[in-house]
Design an enzyme around this catalytic site. Structure first.
Site, PDB file in Angstrom:
ATOM      1  N   LYS A 131       1.370   3.084  14.867  1.00 27.73           N
ATOM      2  CA  LYS A 131       0.987   4.368  14.098  1.00 27.73           C
ATOM      3  C   LYS A 131       1.181   5.716  15.071  1.00 27.73           C
ATOM      4  O   LYS A 131       1.660   6.711  14.713  1.00 27.73           O
ATOM      5  CB  LYS A 131      -0.685   4.209  13.895  1.00 27.73           C
ATOM      6  CG  LYS A 131      -0.882   3.198  12.561  1.00 27.73           C
ATOM      7  CD  LYS A 131      -2.124   3.168  12.345  1.00 27.73           C
ATOM      8  CE  LYS A 131      -2.453   1.906  11.252  1.00 27.73           C
ATOM      9  NZ  LYS A 131      -2.042   2.080  10.073  1.00 27.73           N
ATOM     10  N   ASN A 176      -6.447  -0.513  -3.139  1.00 23.64           N
ATOM     11  CA  ASN A 176      -5.718  -1.347  -3.768  1.00 23.64           C
ATOM     12  C   ASN A 176      -6.314  -2.106  -4.996  1.00 23.64           C
ATOM     13  O   ASN A 176      -7.509  -2.643  -4.743  1.00 23.64           O
ATOM     14  CB  ASN A 176      -5.349  -2.678  -2.965  1.00 23.64           C
ATOM     15  CG  ASN A 176      -4.147  -3.376  -3.256  1.00 23.64           C
ATOM     16  OD1 ASN A 176      -3.345  -2.627  -4.316  1.00 23.64           O
ATOM     17  ND2 ASN A 176      -3.524  -4.180  -2.586  1.00 23.64           N
ATOM     18  N   MET A 184       0.786  -1.167   0.022  1.00 28.47           N
ATOM     19  CA  MET A 184       0.131   0.058   0.147  1.00 28.47           C
ATOM     20  C   MET A 184       1.004   1.222   0.017  1.00 28.47           C
ATOM     21  O   MET A 184       0.746   2.284  -0.975  1.00 28.47           O
ATOM     22  CB  MET A 184      -0.731  -0.010   1.160  1.00 28.47           C
ATOM     23  CG  MET A 184      -2.255   0.709   1.102  1.00 28.47           C
ATOM     24  SD  MET A 184      -3.147  -0.176  -0.282  1.00 28.47           S
ATOM     25  CE  MET A 184      -4.067   1.012  -0.986  1.00 28.47           C
ATOM     26  N   ASN A 243     -15.043  -0.377   3.160  1.00 31.26           N
ATOM     27  CA  ASN A 243     -14.722  -1.831   3.551  1.00 31.26           C
ATOM     28  C   ASN A 243     -15.889  -2.284   4.713  1.00 31.26           C
ATOM     29  O   ASN A 243     -16.303  -3.332   4.617  1.00 31.26           O
ATOM     30  CB  ASN A 243     -13.675  -1.459   4.359  1.00 31.26           C
ATOM     31  CG  ASN A 243     -12.259  -1.851   3.766  1.00 31.26           C
ATOM     32  OD1 ASN A 243     -12.250  -2.150   2.449  1.00 31.26           O
ATOM     33  ND2 ASN A 243     -11.270  -1.357   4.378  1.00 31.26           N
ATOM     34  N   VAL A 286       1.495   2.029   7.447  1.00 33.26           N
ATOM     35  CA  VAL A 286       2.133   0.655   8.165  1.00 33.26           C
ATOM     36  C   VAL A 286       1.214  -0.319   8.624  1.00 33.26           C
ATOM     37  O   VAL A 286      -0.037  -0.089   8.468  1.00 33.26           O
ATOM     38  CB  VAL A 286       3.104   1.135   9.341  1.00 33.26           C
ATOM     39  CG1 VAL A 286       4.277   2.115   8.888  1.00 33.26           C
ATOM     40  CG2 VAL A 286       2.470   1.883  10.549  1.00 33.26           C
ATOM     41  N   VAL A 287       1.630  -1.376   9.202  1.00 30.77           N
ATOM     42  CA  VAL A 287       0.557  -2.184   9.947  1.00 30.77           C
ATOM     43  C   VAL A 287      -0.428  -1.796  10.582  1.00 30.77           C
ATOM     44  O   VAL A 287      -0.207  -0.545  11.017  1.00 30.77           O
ATOM     45  CB  VAL A 287       1.369  -3.383  10.419  1.00 30.77           C
ATOM     46  CG1 VAL A 287       2.358  -4.157   9.621  1.00 30.77           C
ATOM     47  CG2 VAL A 287       2.051  -2.914  11.660  1.00 30.77           C
ATOM     48  N   GLU A 288      -1.420  -2.411  10.511  1.00 33.21           N
ATOM     49  CA  GLU A 288      -2.714  -1.907  11.451  1.00 33.21           C
ATOM     50  C   GLU A 288      -2.589  -2.153  13.124  1.00 33.21           C
ATOM     51  O   GLU A 288      -3.385  -2.900  13.380  1.00 33.21           O
ATOM     52  CB  GLU A 288      -3.953  -2.352  11.016  1.00 33.21           C
ATOM     53  CG  GLU A 288      -4.457  -2.113   9.409  1.00 33.21           C
ATOM     54  CD  GLU A 288      -4.975  -0.714   9.471  1.00 33.21           C
ATOM     55  OE1 GLU A 288      -6.071  -0.436   9.603  1.00 33.21           O
ATOM     56  OE2 GLU A 288      -4.201   0.294   9.308  1.00 33.21           O
ATOM     57  N   SER A 301      -7.189   1.386   7.355  1.00 36.75           N
ATOM     58  CA  SER A 301      -8.232   0.709   6.860  1.00 36.75           C
ATOM     59  C   SER A 301      -9.611   0.775   7.849  1.00 36.75           C
ATOM     60  O   SER A 301     -10.548   0.636   7.541  1.00 36.75           O
ATOM     61  CB  SER A 301      -8.099  -0.252   6.024  1.00 36.75           C
ATOM     62  OG  SER A 301      -7.520  -1.293   6.810  1.00 36.75           O
ATOM     63  N   GLU A 334     -10.826   7.887   0.497  1.00 33.77           N
ATOM     64  CA  GLU A 334     -11.767   8.138   1.392  1.00 33.77           C
ATOM     65  C   GLU A 334     -11.109   9.273   2.390  1.00 33.77           C
ATOM     66  O   GLU A 334      -9.781   8.888   2.891  1.00 33.77           O
ATOM     67  CB  GLU A 334     -12.206   7.004   2.235  1.00 33.77           C
ATOM     68  CG  GLU A 334     -13.364   6.075   1.467  1.00 33.77           C
ATOM     69  CD  GLU A 334     -13.683   4.944   2.509  1.00 33.77           C
ATOM     70  OE1 GLU A 334     -14.598   4.429   2.324  1.00 33.77           O
ATOM     71  OE2 GLU A 334     -12.727   4.384   3.098  1.00 33.77           O
ATOM     72  N   HIS A 368      -7.709   7.301   2.896  1.00 33.61           N
ATOM     73  CA  HIS A 368      -7.725   5.909   2.788  1.00 33.61           C
ATOM     74  C   HIS A 368      -7.614   5.357   1.322  1.00 33.61           C
ATOM     75  O   HIS A 368      -8.603   5.547   0.673  1.00 33.61           O
ATOM     76  CB  HIS A 368      -8.956   5.360   3.596  1.00 33.61           C
ATOM     77  CG  HIS A 368      -9.089   3.736   3.581  1.00 33.61           C
ATOM     78  ND1 HIS A 368     -10.235   3.209   3.093  1.00 33.61           N
ATOM     79  CD2 HIS A 368      -8.053   2.891   3.818  1.00 33.61           C
ATOM     80  CE1 HIS A 368      -9.852   1.505   3.255  1.00 33.61           C
ATOM     81  NE2 HIS A 368      -8.731   1.584   3.532  1.00 33.61           N
TER      82      HIS A 368
END
Length: 655
Positions: A405, A451, A326, A498, A398-400, A427, A460, A448
């Site tokens: 974050k 992909n 992403m 989503n 980065v990772v959720e 997301s 978004e 947001h």
């Protein structure tokens, strides 16, 4: 002299110079672009009566048509289409335009046109009625027939004239796909006769073309012969076959109606022009065309979300944290759009794959090695994060994980420029939680992306309870600056796309768990109008990502399910080569689905959870209106544009 007798017009200017060349300028009042409204066409009739009288009296040696704006003509006036679609009004309006364009073609003196910027739809049809076409050879010049995107085909004589100039194969391809050409490509198609390097050369070359009595040659006989005799029927069949791979006739009737017209009259451009209205009139009033017009206006309305005028912000530098799929693709897209981008991750090993993917994108999208090299030079690896202090926009991808974050933004906040955007690509995590550790939590917005970044137009723009209007409009301005479409969404789990997609995908997976064929479910969704089915989509997104988002949204993934077992086995979809489907060369390997009596009906049942959830999202105020939910779902998921979006489809009883 007689040429001073022309009645005044609002949108056209005409003068005759000392060499007796008439200069006709289109400059539509109260519009940023030239469009062919009914008023503009009516005035052109007046202008042509005057020009014809001068030509007959020997007072002019020719005419050069030019634009008083940076672009030429952006087609017919779409704001009039709803009233024009009335079958009692439309045939007369089409006949009137045909007649005045024919008068241009029939005039006894050279009639030359200079083209720069947009020359599309009705604008190209007007240019094709002229005797000789000169275009500026730069990136701003765009020539083509995008009508198919509005559920119609050219209706001002463009069908026959383009076939006469480009030959049937090239002209039909252009009209069936809506492809927009650069000036050089248009010249190769014989739609343009001469190229100039700068717009200020158009006037001089136009003058020369008139004095030299230049006239465009039609396509060579060898090309036109493809429309003669039984060959035409075979070509029409091939065109139907190719079109059928992309769209269904019951969803998008326009390309099929155009092929029918070609099959009947393609060997005679004049007959094709005469019979255009037979196919055009019913298309204009069709539900598909009405919904595609609505989608067009909704897409255009998103452009108003940014900051305009003297306060319009400039975005030069972007810093992206996270070089995964992403983050890397967001960075590549911003560099492709001309921005200087620094891409940060823990080491070069993590950044290198993103640079390789970026190079592939640039090679695919940019024409020359020089342009690819320039784009690569704009994308700079930045392990230390030096770009943070200089950037206009910081995007975290980065990772959720909330703590990761928070740490990124807490460290970045003190060194960022005061007016710079601070954005997360999360997301599913609410912004208010990420912003808890910031000195100024109102500064953090969500951007947001979806992909694949290069293909999906939606971003978004996520608003938390802490943001003011300026922060959101600044975010929307950036989205527009990189050529994407912003939809403003409140910070709530899953946001819009989503949250609406997940129940639809999980319900389909549940059906597979109960023994239904994934191929059949996917085929049903496509028959309904989705770009791909829910099972293939879950494989594309990644099963692990899907399960994570599902949990964030409070949806259960049963431990003993096939879904959970695939994840446990590391079979995560396309990225690992195996998910619900086996993947080879980026394509899902599918079995032939079992027969079904009503695939579109099954597809309609499948999308019900998506439509229901979109309704709830609007009721909760997560998006401003049903219109915004519709355009967001169309741009973010490809939800059947011909249905106008999930909520419009429900309103019409079609979902």
């Amino acid at each position: 002299m007689a040429h001073s007798d022309m009645p005044p017009t609002r949108h056209w200017e005409f003068s005759v110079d000392i060499e007796q060349i008439g200069w006709l300028t289109i400059d539509v009042k109260d519009s940023s672009v030239n469009v062919l409204s009914r008023e503009v066409i009516a005035e052109l009739e007046t202008v042509m009566t005057h020009i014809e009288a001068l030509a007959k009296g020997g007072e002019i040696v020719g005419v050069v048509l030019q634009s008083g704006k940076p672009g030429f003509v952006a087609g017919a006036d779409i704001t009039e289409f709803d009233t024009m679609s009335d079958p009692a009004v439309l045939p007369e309006a089409l006949a009137r335009t045909h007649k005045v364009f024919q008068r241009i073609e029939d005039i006894a003196v050279p009639f030359v046109v200079g083209i720069g910027g947009f020359c599309v739809g009705g604008g190209l049809e007007l240019a094709l009625a002229c005797h000789y076409r000169i275009a500026v050879d730069d990136d701003a010049t765009k020539i083509g027939f995008p009508e198919v995107n509005l559920g119609i085909f050219p209706g001002f004589g463009g069908t026959g004239r383009s076939i006469r100039q480009a030959g049937p194969i090239d002209a039909m391809q252009l009209m069936l796909t809506g492809k927009i050409l650069r000036a050089r490509e248009a010249k190769a198609f014989n739609l343009v006769d001469k190229l100039v390097r700068h717009a200020d050369q158009l006037r001089w070359e136009g003058r020369k073309a008139v004095l030299d009595k230049k006239a465009s040659e039609p396509a060579p006989f060898t090309k036109r012969a493809m429309a003669f005799g039984p060959v035409r029927g075979r070509i029409a069949e091939k065109m139907r076959e190719e079109t059928g791979k992309k769209v269904r006739k019951d969803h998008y009737p326009a390309p099929y109606a155009l092929i029918d017209l070609f099959e009947k009259y393609g060997d005679d451009p004049r007959a094709m022009m005469t019979h255009e209205a037979d196919g055009f009139v019913p298309l204009m009033a069709s539900p598909t065309a009405q919904n595609l017009r609505r989608v067009f206006f909704l897409s255009e309305s998103l452009k108003k979300l940014g900051i305009k005028g003297k306060d319009k912000p400039k975005f030069t530098r972007v810093h992206v944290v996270g070089a995964g799929v992403m983050g890397g693709d967001i960075a590549a897209w911003c560099a492709y759009r001309g921005m200087l981008v620094t891409l940060q991750d823990m080491d070069m090993e993590r950044i290198n794959p993103a640079l390789e993917r970026a190079k592939k994108l640039f090679k695919k999208r940019l024409k020359t090695k020089q342009a690819v090299d320039a784009a690569m030079a704009r994308l700079e690896p930045d392990v230390e994060g030096r770009g943070i202090a200089r950037c206009d926009v910081l995007i975290e991808a980065v990772v959720e994980k909330l703590e990761v974050k928070q740490e990124i933004f807490t460290k970045a906040e003190p060194i960022m420029k005061p007016g710079a955007i601070m954005a997360t690509n999360t997301s599913s995590i609410e912004l208010e939680r990420i912003a808890e550790t910031l000195q100024n939590p109102g500064r953090l917005i969500g951007l947001h992306f979806f992909n694949p970044v290069a293909q999906l137009p939606l971003v978004e723009v996520i608003r938390s309870q802490l943001n003011d209007e300026q922060a959101i409009r600044l975010g929307a301005s950036f989205v527009l600056a990189i050529g994407k479409s912003p939809v403003v969404v409140k910070s709530a789990p899953g946001f819009l796309v989503n949250r609406a997609l997940m129940p639809y995908m999980l319900e389909a997976i549940d059906r597979v768990e109960k023994g239904e064929s994934p191929e059949q479910l996917d085929a049903a969704a496509v028959a309904f109008g989705m770009p791909m089915g829910p099972i293939e989509l879950m494989d594309m997104v990644g099963l692990d990502v899907g399960a994570f988002v599902a949990r964030e949204l409070g949806q259960k993934v049963a431990q003993d399910s096939q879904f959970a077992k695939l994840i446990a086995a590391g079979k995560l979809g396309r990225k690992t080569g195996q998910g619900f489907y086996k993947w080879e060369d980026g394509k899902a390997q599918k079995q032939k689905p079992p027969a079904h009596g009503n695939l579109p009906g099954l597809g309609r049942d499948l999308v019900q959870p998506l439509v229901d959830t979109a309704e709830v999202i609007v009721a909760e105020g997560v998006v401003e209106s049903a219109d915004m939910a519709d355009i967001g779902m169309i741009l973010g998921t490809g939800f059947a544009p011909f249905l106008g979006g999930p909520l419009k489809a429900r309103q019409d009883g079609r979902a």
